[in-house]
Structures are given as structure tokens and as C-alpha cells.
Design an enzyme around this catalytic site. Structure first.
Site, mmCIF file in Angstrom:
data_model
loop_
_atom_site.group_PDB
_atom_site.id
_atom_site.type_symbol
_atom_site.label_atom_id
_atom_site.label_comp_id
_atom_site.label_asym_id
_atom_site.label_seq_id
_atom_site.Cartn_x
_atom_site.Cartn_y
_atom_site.Cartn_z
ATOM 1 C CG ASN A 210 -1.802 -0.379 0.733
ATOM 2 O OD1 ASN A 210 -2.188 -1.426 -0.708
ATOM 3 N ND2 ASN A 210 -3.044 -1.179 2.088
ATOM 4 N N GLY A 255 -4.503 13.002 -9.929
ATOM 5 C CA GLY A 255 -5.471 14.019 -9.598
ATOM 6 C C GLY A 255 -5.404 14.488 -8.658
ATOM 7 N N GLY A 259 -6.949 8.601 -1.600
ATOM 8 C CA GLY A 259 -7.981 8.412 -0.367
ATOM 9 C C GLY A 259 -8.464 6.817 -0.033
ATOM 10 C CB CYS A 262 -6.394 0.578 2.399
ATOM 11 S SG CYS A 262 -7.935 -0.125 2.722
ATOM 12 C CE LYS A 265 -7.267 0.341 7.593
ATOM 13 N NZ LYS A 265 -6.369 -0.297 6.965
ATOM 14 N NE ARG A 330 -14.079 2.666 5.567
ATOM 15 C CZ ARG A 330 -14.600 1.615 5.042
ATOM 16 N NH1 ARG A 330 -14.116 1.270 6.291
ATOM 17 N NH2 ARG A 330 -14.243 0.843 4.181
HETATM 18 N N1 LIG Z 1 -11.651 -2.438 2.666
HETATM 19 C C1 LIG Z 1 -10.416 -2.494 2.071
HETATM 20 O O1 LIG Z 1 -10.011 -2.333 0.134
HETATM 21 C C2 LIG Z 1 -9.411 -3.608 2.466
HETATM 22 C C3 LIG Z 1 -8.282 -4.253 1.825
HETATM 23 C C4 LIG Z 1 -7.866 -4.955 2.284
HETATM 24 C C5 LIG Z 1 -6.655 -4.421 4.027
HETATM 25 N N2 LIG Z 1 -8.069 -4.424 3.910
HETATM 26 C C6 LIG Z 1 -8.049 -4.024 5.188
HETATM 27 O O2 LIG Z 1 -8.825 -5.310 6.412
HETATM 28 C C7 LIG Z 1 -9.711 -4.986 7.488
HETATM 29 C C8 LIG Z 1 -11.160 -4.535 7.886
HETATM 30 O O3 LIG Z 1 -11.250 -3.264 6.593
HETATM 31 P P1 LIG Z 1 -12.860 -3.476 5.580
HETATM 32 O O4 LIG Z 1 -12.838 -2.177 4.772
HETATM 33 O O5 LIG Z 1 -13.658 -4.540 5.698
HETATM 34 O O6 LIG Z 1 -13.824 -2.621 7.361
HETATM 35 P P2 LIG Z 1 -14.944 -2.415 8.104
HETATM 36 O O7 LIG Z 1 -15.158 -1.396 8.797
HETATM 37 O O8 LIG Z 1 -15.556 -2.223 6.046
HETATM 38 O O9 LIG Z 1 -15.750 -3.579 7.802
HETATM 39 C C9 LIG Z 1 -15.104 -3.905 9.713
HETATM 40 C C10 LIG Z 1 -15.931 -4.724 9.863
HETATM 41 O O10 LIG Z 1 -15.999 -4.915 11.851
HETATM 42 C C11 LIG Z 1 -17.334 -5.007 12.136
HETATM 43 N N3 LIG Z 1 -16.832 -4.973 13.773
HETATM 44 C C12 LIG Z 1 -15.726 -3.684 14.386
HETATM 45 N N4 LIG Z 1 -16.010 -4.560 15.601
HETATM 46 C C13 LIG Z 1 -16.488 -5.848 15.826
HETATM 47 C C14 LIG Z 1 -16.093 -7.060 16.462
HETATM 48 N N5 LIG Z 1 -15.975 -6.583 17.899
HETATM 49 N N6 LIG Z 1 -16.557 -7.968 16.377
HETATM 50 C C15 LIG Z 1 -17.638 -7.939 15.428
HETATM 51 N N7 LIG Z 1 -17.065 -7.670 14.027
HETATM 52 C C16 LIG Z 1 -16.659 -6.515 14.527
HETATM 53 C C17 LIG Z 1 -17.777 -3.777 11.722
HETATM 54 O O11 LIG Z 1 -19.434 -3.593 12.700
HETATM 55 C C18 LIG Z 1 -17.940 -3.083 10.144
HETATM 56 O O12 LIG Z 1 -18.366 -4.794 9.831
HETATM 57 C C19 LIG Z 1 -8.828 -3.643 7.574
HETATM 58 O O13 LIG Z 1 -7.910 -3.962 8.842
HETATM 59 C C20 LIG Z 1 -8.397 -3.032 6.409
HETATM 60 O O14 LIG Z 1 -7.366 -2.017 6.838
HETATM 61 C C21 LIG Z 1 -9.290 -3.491 3.860
#
Ligand SMILES: NC(=O)c1ccc[n+]([C@@H]2O[C@H](COP(=O)([O-])OP(=O)(O)OC[C@H]3O[C@@H](n4cnc5c(N)ncnc54)[C@H](O)[C@@H]3O)[C@@H](O)[C@H]2O)c1
Length: 434
Positions: A210, A255, A259, A262, A265, A330
Site C-alpha cells: 500500500n 489527480g 483516499g 486503506c 491509514k 472514507r
Molecule cells: N477495504 C479494503 O479495500 C481493504 C483491503 C484490504 C485490507 N483491508 C483491511 O481489512 C480490515 C477490514 O477492513 P474493511 O474495509 O472490511 O472494514 P469495514 O469497516 O468495512 O468492516 C469491519 C466490520 O467489522 C465489524 N466489527 C467491528 N468490531 C467488531 C467486533 N468486535 N466484532 C465483530 N465485528 C466487528 C464492523 O461492524 C464492520 O462491519 C482493515 O484492517 C483494513 O485495513 C481493507
């Protein structure tokens, strides 16, 4: 296999659904009652191309279930994925509250051997931390912790998950390796690699990927900025750079900055990791600084055009999500632009194909909302293009001109053609192009 996925957001819901698509039985668990209720009623909680059909198919065939009950959700599973949020905490550090609190709960719930797989993006040493938390209440023969960072891209998440370019797995036992191989081999039948390594290297790989991509975007933004100052055209430069296979064509469009949930942060978290080992990661500091300025580029251009007086100017925004094909806003540059415009006293009308509801949840009555791109042009003093959705690439120019009060366009994503815009009589500002 029987799998549990804890956290049913962008990563958890896509991973769970795709594991079910390969014939596994998947229980998706989330703390949010409204999410689970909606998913149990057959309504997806996020927009991701291609997800709807595989979600419905696997749910109808009984391979994909949803629950708020952690104990019930993990009961039958032999593999438990953690797809929990790791937001930016104090000092840029990744906040591991959700991951460690779930680990704590799992420690008291697990009764038979389970493989705990960390899919969240987490700093080096987290696999060990999760292990330590589990070990407080659980015999070490009943669990192992594996690091399996996720590389899916929002907007192409299903395709990325079903056909990943590579799978990275950090682990230290043969038993864990054979379970992970069995689970993932159906996804790499064409021969893309499953790369096994130690846990710390797997954790760092995700941040390295990233941070590298964020740096590539930022470098091109700097080339665009200098192009503006010396009168070069970044489009020509981009194509020439992209033709060099050592550089590659992707991530070269300049651009309004990166944002999303990912890159911002993760760049900060890696900088924080470097600080903890007294390493001054200079490139990352520059990437963070440059991006903070870049995401206000469109605002700056509007402000300059209106001689610093945006009060009561009506500005239309096309695109709000941080990139096309997602409803995710986000850390989107549009948010920073909206905040700056509101502070300057502008009135704003916005349109986005997918993320209007997410924006409404933040801004409510402070903004006007268009139902289609053209409604967001009505009597505006200027249009700002914030996301490169395809629908903005070939607009009906005559309709645009008849609706806009002034024909000013600031294109933050270089989607329109400068020469064409000039010919059509628009005052057109772009990024890095004369
Ligand atoms: N979004 C992306 O494109 C992406 C890609 C690769 C990695 N990641 C990583 O994956 C992880 C998750 O990202 P995301 O975008 O899916 O996040 P997100 O916020 O969309 O989803 C997280 C989910 O976890 C739930 N949650 C929070 N606390 C909880 C708990 N104690 N018990 C059960 N559920 C709980 C929330 O309600 C939410 O639905 C992060 O570490 C992120 O950096 C994200």
C-alpha cells in the site's frame, strides 16, 4: 471446509461470500445488528460489483449464513478469519482494539482446535499479540495464529478475491500450512503464487504494497504539479512513462490525491512502525505531506478562479466516493473539498452513482443532492469532478452548458479532454495539463 469470518465489512463480506462460492460453509459474524439483520433478509450492506449474485446464490443454497452471536458463529468452524477494522489511532498507529477484543473473547469460547487467520491489515507483531491474548485462556494446542493480509481492491473486490494475483500467508507450522493450502488452492488454479513466509514478513508485506502504491500516485501528482508550472502536459508524460515496462501503466493518473479506508491509514501506520524502531522513513513523510495538499487541489483551483471569494457560489460536485465502482467515501478527497467549500461559504450540490446515502449520513441538510449528474448542474457557478466514474467521461456537453450558470469545470481526475472542452466553450481547469 467450515469457516467463520468475523467482521462483515468490505473485506469480511467479500471474503466470506467468495469462500462460500468455492463450496465452503461460511458463517459471517458482525457486531452490528443492522448489518446482520439486513444480510439475513437478503439485502447487501455495501456496493461491490458482482457481489449481489454470488451472495444470493450461496445464501439460498445454505452455504452462507450471518449472525451476531460469536459463540454460535464459530462453533462449527475449523478456520476463523478476522476481518476487523484497524483504523488510524493516536499518532497514526493502527488501532487494534477490535482485533484484540475479539481475540480475548475467542480465548474463552474455543473448545476444539481452530486456526485463527488475521486478514485485517495489522502492524508487525500482531500475530504474536493475538496469540498471547488467546493463550491467556486457551491451551496452545487448541489454536494457531496465521497472518493472511488481504489485497483486494474495492470496486473489483470479488474478481480480486476469486482470482488473486498472489496470496500471502505468514505462518510457522506445517499443520497451518496444509489447511491454508487446501483452502486457497481453488483460487489459484492458473498458477498465481501462494507465498508462504513468516508472520512478521507477511504483516509488513501488506504495508509495503500500500505504501508503494500511495508513493507511485503521489510521485505522479508531483509530476503533474511541476508540469503545470513549466507548461508541460502530464498526459503525454504519463503515456511515455507507462510504456516503460519497468514503470508500468497503472497508478500513473494524476489527480486530487489518494483516499479510501486503506492508503492514508496504512501509510501513517507504517510511518509509526518505523518510528518505533527509530527509523526515519523519509519517503512516507513526503507522501503524507504532499497528499494532504493534493486533496485540496480542486478547491484551490476554484478559489483562485473566483479570486478567493466563494461565498454564495453554487458548486456542483460529480463523484464523491474515493474511487469509482464503490460506495466507500472514507478519507475521500471529496470530503476535504466539501469541508473547505462549506467553510468558504459556498453552496454545494452533489451527485454520485453509489455513495449519496453515505454522504447524506455525514452532511444531511448542509448539501443539495442531485438524482442524476445533470440535476447537480442546475444553475451552478462551477462543476468539480472528484471521482472518475465512467458516466462522467462522455457527458452531454450541450445539456451541461444549458444547465450551468457559468461554464467552469475543474476536473480533478483528468477525465475530460482539455482541447475539446475549450472548443465547446468551457473554462476548463485540469491537473497537470495546460
Ligand atoms: N477495504 C479494503 O479495500 C481493504 C483491503 C484490504 C485490507 N483491508 C483491511 O481489512 C480490515 C477490514 O477492513 P474493511 O474495509 O472490511 O472494514 P469495514 O469497516 O468495512 O468492516 C469491519 C466490520 O467489522 C465489524 N466489527 C467491528 N468490531 C467488531 C467486533 N468486535 N466484532 C465483530 N465485528 C466487528 C464492523 O461492524 C464492520 O462491519 C482493515 O484492517 C483494513 O485495513 C481493507
Amino acid at each position: 471446509m467450515k469457516i467463520a469470518v468475523i467482521g462483515t465489512g468490505y473485506v469480511g463480506l467479500v471474503s466470506g461470500t467468495c469462500f462460500a462460492e468455492m463450496g465452503n460453509h461460511v458463517s459471517c459474524i458482525d457486531i452490528s445488528k443492522t448489518k446482520i439483520e439486513s444480510l439475513n433478509q437478503g439485502t447487501l450492506t455495501l456496493y461491490e460489483p458482482g457481489l449481489e449474485s454470488i451472495y444470493s446464490r450461496n445464501r439460498n443454497q445454505g452455504r452462507l449464513t450471518f449472525t451476531n452471536d460469536l459463540a454460535q458463529g464459530i462453533d462449527a468452524a475449523s478456520v476463523i478469519f478476522l476481518a476487523l477494522p484497524t483504523p488510524q489511532g493516536a499518532d497514526g498507529e493502527a488501532d487494534l482494539t477490535a482485533v484484540l477484543s475479539v481475540a480475548e473473547q475467542l480465548g474463552s469460547l474455543i473448545k476444539s482446535y481452530k486456526l485463527i487467520v488475521n486478514k485485517s491489515t495489522v502492524p508487525v507483531g500482531t500475530a504474536q499479540k493475538v496469540s498471547n491474548v488467546l493463550a491467556k485462556n486457551l491451551d496452545s494446542s487448541l489454536f494457531e495464529v496465521v497472518s493472511n493480509p488481504e489485497f483486494l481492491r474495492e470496486g473489483a473486490a470479488v474478481q480480486d478475491f476469486l482470482k488473486p494475483e498472489r496470496i500471502v500467508i505468514g505462518l510457522s507450522s506445517e499443520q497451518a500450512k496444509s489447511i491454508m493450502k487446501e483452502l486457497y488452492e481453488p483460487f489459484v488454479r492458473q498458477g498465481n503464487p501462494i507465498l508462504f513466509m513468516d508472520e512478521i514478513s507477511a504483516e509488513l508485506t501488506k504495508y509495503a504494497a500500500n505504501a508503494y502504491l500511495a508513493t507511485k500516485i503521489t510521485f505522479m501528482n508531483e509530476i503533474a504539479n511541476i508540469s503545470e508550472l513549466v507548461g508541460a502536459n502530464v498526459d503525454s508524460i504519463r503515456k511515455a512513462l507507462g510504456a516503460d515496462s519497468r514503470i508500468g501503466k497503472r497508478f500513473l493518473f494524476p489527480g486530487v490525491g489518494f483516499g479510501g479506508s486503506c492508503f492514508p491509514k496504512d501509510v501513517r501506520a507504517l510511518k509509526h512502525t518505523a518510528e518505533t524502531v527509530n527509523y526515519d522513513f523519509k519517503v512516507l513523510n513526503a507522501v503524507i505531506d504532499i497528499n494532504e495538499k493534493q486533496r485540496l487541489k480542486v478547491y484551490d483551483k476554484l478559489n483562485t478562479h473566483f479570486d478567493g471569494n466563494l461565498k454564495n457560489k453554487r458548486i456542483g460536485l460529480w463523484g464523491l466516493s474515493f474511487k469509482p465502482n464503490t460506495d466507500d467515501i472514507r478519507e475521500a478527497p471529496s470530503l476535504y473539498t466539501i469541508d473547505a467549500l462549506l467553510s468558504a461559504g459556498a453552496n454545494i450540490i452533489v451527485y454520485d452513482p453509489q455513495s449519496i446515502n453515505n454522504i447524506k449520513a455525514i452532511y444531511g441538510e448542509k448539501l443539495d443532492y442531485g438524482k442524476d449528474p445533470y440535476e447537480a448542474l442546475n444553475q451552478i457557478d462551477a462543476l468539480a469532478i472528484m471521482t472518475e466514474w465512467s458516466v462522467f467521461r462522455t457527458p452531454e456537453y450541450s445539456k451541461m452548458k444549458s444547465l450551468m450558470k457559468s461554464h467552469i469545470v475543474v476536473d480533478g481526475r483528468t477525465v475530460l479532454d482539455p482541447e475539446n472542452m475549450r472548443k465547446l466553450g468551457f473554462i476548463y481547469y485540469s491537473i497537470g495539463r495546460p
